[in-house]
Design a protein around this motif. Structure first.
Motif, PDB file in Angstrom:
ATOM      1  N   UNK A   1       1.096   4.708  -2.520  1.00 39.02           N
ATOM      2  CA  UNK A   1       1.090   6.113  -2.103  1.00 39.02           C
ATOM      3  C   UNK A   1       2.333   6.852  -2.561  1.00 39.02           C
TER       4      UNK A   1
ATOM      5  N   UNK B   1      -1.751   3.376   4.901  1.00 39.83           N
ATOM      6  CA  UNK B   1      -0.383   3.242   4.386  1.00 39.83           C
ATOM      7  C   UNK B   1      -0.213   3.909   3.028  1.00 39.83           C
ATOM      8  N   UNK B   2      -1.271   3.947   2.218  1.00 39.37           N
ATOM      9  CA  UNK B   2      -1.200   4.733   0.986  1.00 39.37           C
ATOM     10  C   UNK B   2      -0.993   6.199   1.360  1.00 39.37           C
TER      11      UNK B   2
ATOM     12  N   UNK C   1       0.836  -1.207   0.000  1.00 33.93           N
ATOM     13  CA  UNK C   1       0.000   0.000   0.000  1.00 33.93           C
ATOM     14  C   UNK C   1       0.871   1.258   0.000  1.00 33.93           C
ATOM     15  N   UNK C   2       1.976   1.212   0.751  1.00 32.77           N
ATOM     16  CA  UNK C   2       2.854   2.377   0.803  1.00 32.77           C
ATOM     17  C   UNK C   2       3.455   2.680  -0.560  1.00 32.77           C
TER      18      UNK C   2
ATOM     19  N   UNK D   1      -8.486  10.230  -4.017  1.00 33.64           N
ATOM     20  CA  UNK D   1      -8.068   8.882  -4.429  1.00 33.64           C
ATOM     21  C   UNK D   1      -8.926   7.867  -3.667  1.00 33.64           C
TER      22      UNK D   1
ATOM     23  N   UNK E   1      -4.651  11.754 -10.208  1.00 32.30           N
ATOM     24  CA  UNK E   1      -4.079  12.254  -8.954  1.00 32.30           C
ATOM     25  C   UNK E   1      -2.616  12.611  -9.142  1.00 32.30           C
TER      26      UNK E   1
ATOM     27  N   UNK F   1      -5.409   6.817 -10.605  1.00 28.43           N
ATOM     28  CA  UNK F   1      -4.005   7.084 -10.285  1.00 28.43           C
ATOM     29  C   UNK F   1      -3.436   8.199 -11.163  1.00 28.43           C
TER      30      UNK F   1
ATOM     31  N   UNK G   1      -8.963   2.067 -12.303  1.00 26.66           N
ATOM     32  CA  UNK G   1      -7.853   2.418 -11.424  1.00 26.66           C
ATOM     33  C   UNK G   1      -6.766   3.232 -12.096  1.00 26.66           C
ATOM     34  N   UNK G   2      -6.557   2.991 -13.400  1.00 28.70           N
ATOM     35  CA  UNK G   2      -5.531   3.760 -14.118  1.00 28.70           C
ATOM     36  C   UNK G   2      -5.920   5.238 -14.172  1.00 28.70           C
TER      37      UNK G   2
ATOM     38  N   UNK H   1      -8.290  -3.114  -1.601  1.00 27.98           N
ATOM     39  CA  UNK H   1      -7.105  -2.868  -0.755  1.00 27.98           C
ATOM     40  C   UNK H   1      -7.494  -2.627   0.694  1.00 27.98           C
ATOM     41  N   UNK H   2      -8.454  -3.400   1.190  1.00 25.54           N
ATOM     42  CA  UNK H   2      -8.932  -3.180   2.557  1.00 25.54           C
ATOM     43  C   UNK H   2      -7.782  -3.304   3.549  1.00 25.54           C
ATOM     44  N   UNK H   3      -7.652  -2.322   4.410  1.00 21.01           N
ATOM     45  CA  UNK H   3      -6.567  -2.272   5.384  1.00 21.01           C
ATOM     46  C   UNK H   3      -5.389  -1.441   4.923  1.00 21.01           C
ATOM     47  N   UNK H   4      -5.426  -0.965   3.681  1.00 19.16           N
ATOM     48  CA  UNK H   4      -4.266  -0.277   3.123  1.00 19.16           C
ATOM     49  C   UNK H   4      -4.381   1.234   3.036  1.00 19.16           C
TER      50      UNK H   4
ATOM     51  N   UNK I   1       1.906   7.781  -6.151  1.00 21.90           N
ATOM     52  CA  UNK I   1       0.973   8.907  -6.284  1.00 21.90           C
ATOM     53  C   UNK I   1       1.699  10.228  -6.070  1.00 21.90           C
TER      54      UNK I   1
ATOM     55  N   UNK J   1      -4.667  -3.002 -10.588  1.00 17.37           N
ATOM     56  CA  UNK J   1      -5.775  -2.076 -10.810  1.00 17.37           C
ATOM     57  C   UNK J   1      -5.282  -0.716 -11.307  1.00 17.37           C
ATOM     58  N   UNK J   2      -4.248  -0.190 -10.636  1.00 19.09           N
ATOM     59  CA  UNK J   2      -3.809   1.180 -10.917  1.00 19.09           C
ATOM     60  C   UNK J   2      -2.600   1.244 -11.846  1.00 19.09           C
TER      61      UNK J   2
ATOM     62  N   UNK K   1     -10.642   4.370  -2.866  1.00 18.45           N
ATOM     63  CA  UNK K   1     -10.250   2.969  -3.073  1.00 18.45           C
ATOM     64  C   UNK K   1     -11.475   2.109  -3.345  1.00 18.45           C
ATOM     65  N   UNK K   2     -11.282   1.135  -4.226  1.00 17.58           N
ATOM     66  CA  UNK K   2     -12.325   0.148  -4.529  1.00 17.58           C
ATOM     67  C   UNK K   2     -12.012  -1.194  -3.872  1.00 17.58           C
TER      68      UNK K   2
ATOM     69  N   UNK L   1      -3.654  -9.980  -1.367  1.00 21.83           N
ATOM     70  CA  UNK L   1      -4.767  -9.137  -1.797  1.00 21.83           C
ATOM     71  C   UNK L   1      -4.318  -7.709  -2.099  1.00 21.83           C
ATOM     72  N   UNK L   2      -3.352  -7.203  -1.299  1.00 21.10           N
ATOM     73  CA  UNK L   2      -2.933  -5.811  -1.502  1.00 21.10           C
ATOM     74  C   UNK L   2      -2.270  -5.627  -2.868  1.00 21.10           C
TER      75      UNK L   2
END
Lengths: 183, 199
Positions: free
Chosen positions: A70, B58-59, A66-67, B47, B187, B184, B180-181, B52-55, A73, A99-100, B49-50, A92-93
């Motif tokens: 970010x 950290x993003x 996840x980091x 931004x 942003x 991202x 998602x593209x 990445x649960x829990x993330x 970004x 996706x992006x 999220x759709x 999963x992460x």
């Protein structure tokens, strides 16, 4: 038995951790996310000593995935250092990279691999490459010291140039398999 | 802003926090938080999220480190924050001044049938954040506390973690783009300029 016998770490004379560090500098990596592994300890020391790198020690490896999303970004390149067991925590992460279309290079030191002694390391060690590939990660394997630099450079290039998750698996044959004195 | 049961309505709360947001970047956790920021106004500095649960937090950390002069706000739910609760320790140690996290705590998993989360059973996410080493935190339960919440988020004296107890209402979906593209790319362009896509 010494504590050092419990983990696999490269010999002090091995220079591939320094080669990896030089590549991270050459590719302008600014954020280094990690859960420590003995196999990466020298590389981690080099990163911590560098004033232009931000080293982030994670509580679990998926935080690093996840980091990296970010960091990208915000316009910075990042890398995730971990042991093979941590790959399982990332599954999963890693959807974020697909996706992006986010560059997410990962440098993975293998356990449960060549000559492993600890049975608990084997299930995830043997699943590491298929799990990464199932999530769309391009995987290189380095099983000789002379392969590591080329594999890591390919992993960085492929991630930053083609916007995806990539990984180099550094084999236990290179790092050194520990036997708890039972070899 | 208060519902009949005395809890904050989530969208007026989010709207008040984001008022005059300037160049603040906002990460929203999956589900209702993402719909909330979209309902207030979908912009390139959102931004949502759709997955990445829990993330989400950290993003926010990765972005806050990369852009230290820019305020970064993570808005997420109690279920999402519980899944990534360890990241509060990671963030406390890194201590980015420009990162704030607002947990919208309705004590339920809203997108999956309103099952109860642990926060409805005594688990205190704000105490967990403080225990992780987050020194600047705030509990929000009343409308008159919202201006202070907004000021703290905009002050960039973080890391700051706030938890707002909100009504477990189910609101109309207001969906952001799913691609998602695009999310991202827009942003990055808003933060880095149009050349970002040539990186």
């Amino acid at each position: 038995m010494q504590r050092s016998d419990l983990e696999s770490a490269p010999a002090a004379s091995a220079d591939w951790p320094d080669q990896i560090f030089d590549l991270l500098k050459a590719y302008n990596v600014k954020q280094v996310a990690l859960v420590p592994d003995a196999g990466h300890s020298r590389l981690i020391k080099r990163c911590l000593a560098d004033n232009e790198m931000r080293v982030v020690t994670l509580t679990t490896e998926e935080e690093g995935v996840a980091m990296m999303a970010g960091a990208w970004l915000g316009g910075q390149r990042s890398v995730l250092l971990m042991q093979s067991s941590g790959v399982g925590n990332c599954i999963n992460m890693l959807s974020l990279a697909t996706l992006h279309r986010t560059p997410m290079p990962m440098l993975v030191t293998m356990r449960g691999d060549f000559g492993e002694f600890n049975p608990a390391q084997v299930p995830m060690g043997q699943a590491t490459q298929p799990v990464l590939e199932a999530m769309g990660t391009l995987v290189n394997r380095a099983d000789k010291p002379e392969d590591i630099s080329a594999c890591v450079e390919a992993t960085l290039k492929f991630a930053y140039n083609t916007y995806r998750a990539t990984a180099t698996l550094i084999g236990q044959r290179v790092i050194g398999a520990k036997t708890f004195g039972k070899d | 802003m208060l519902s009949a049961n005395g809890k904050l309505h989530r969208r007026p709360l989010v709207g008040a926090v984001l008022e005059g947001r300037g160049d603040m970047a906002v990460i929203a956790g999956l589900g209702a938080s993402a719909w909330d920021i979209t309902a207030i106004g979908d912009t390139a500095l959102n931004f949502p999220l759709w997955g990445a649960m829990g993330g989400a937090a950290m993003i926010g950390l990765g972005l806050a480190i990369a852009q230290p002069e820019r305020a970064v706000l993570v808005i997420t739910g109690d279920g999402e924050m519980l899944m990534g609760v360890g990241s509060l320790a990671t963030i406390a140690v890194q201590a980015p001044k420009n990162l704030s996290i607002l947990v919208l705590d309705n004590e339920h998993y809203g997108e999956t049938g309103m099952q109860e989360t642990a926060t409805g059973h005594g688990v205190d996410l704000l105490a967990m954040a403080r225990g992780a080493g987050i020194k600047h935190s705030m509990l929000v339960t009343r409308p008159d506390e919202v201006p202070g919440l907004r000021a703290a988020i905009h002050a960039r004296s973080g890391p700051f973690v706030a938890l707002a107890k909100i009504d477990p209402e189910t609101l109309p979906l207001v969906l952001p783009p799913r691609e998602g593209v695009i999310l991202q790319s827009r942003t990055r362009a808003a933060i880095l300029g149009p050349a970002a896509d040539l990186e």
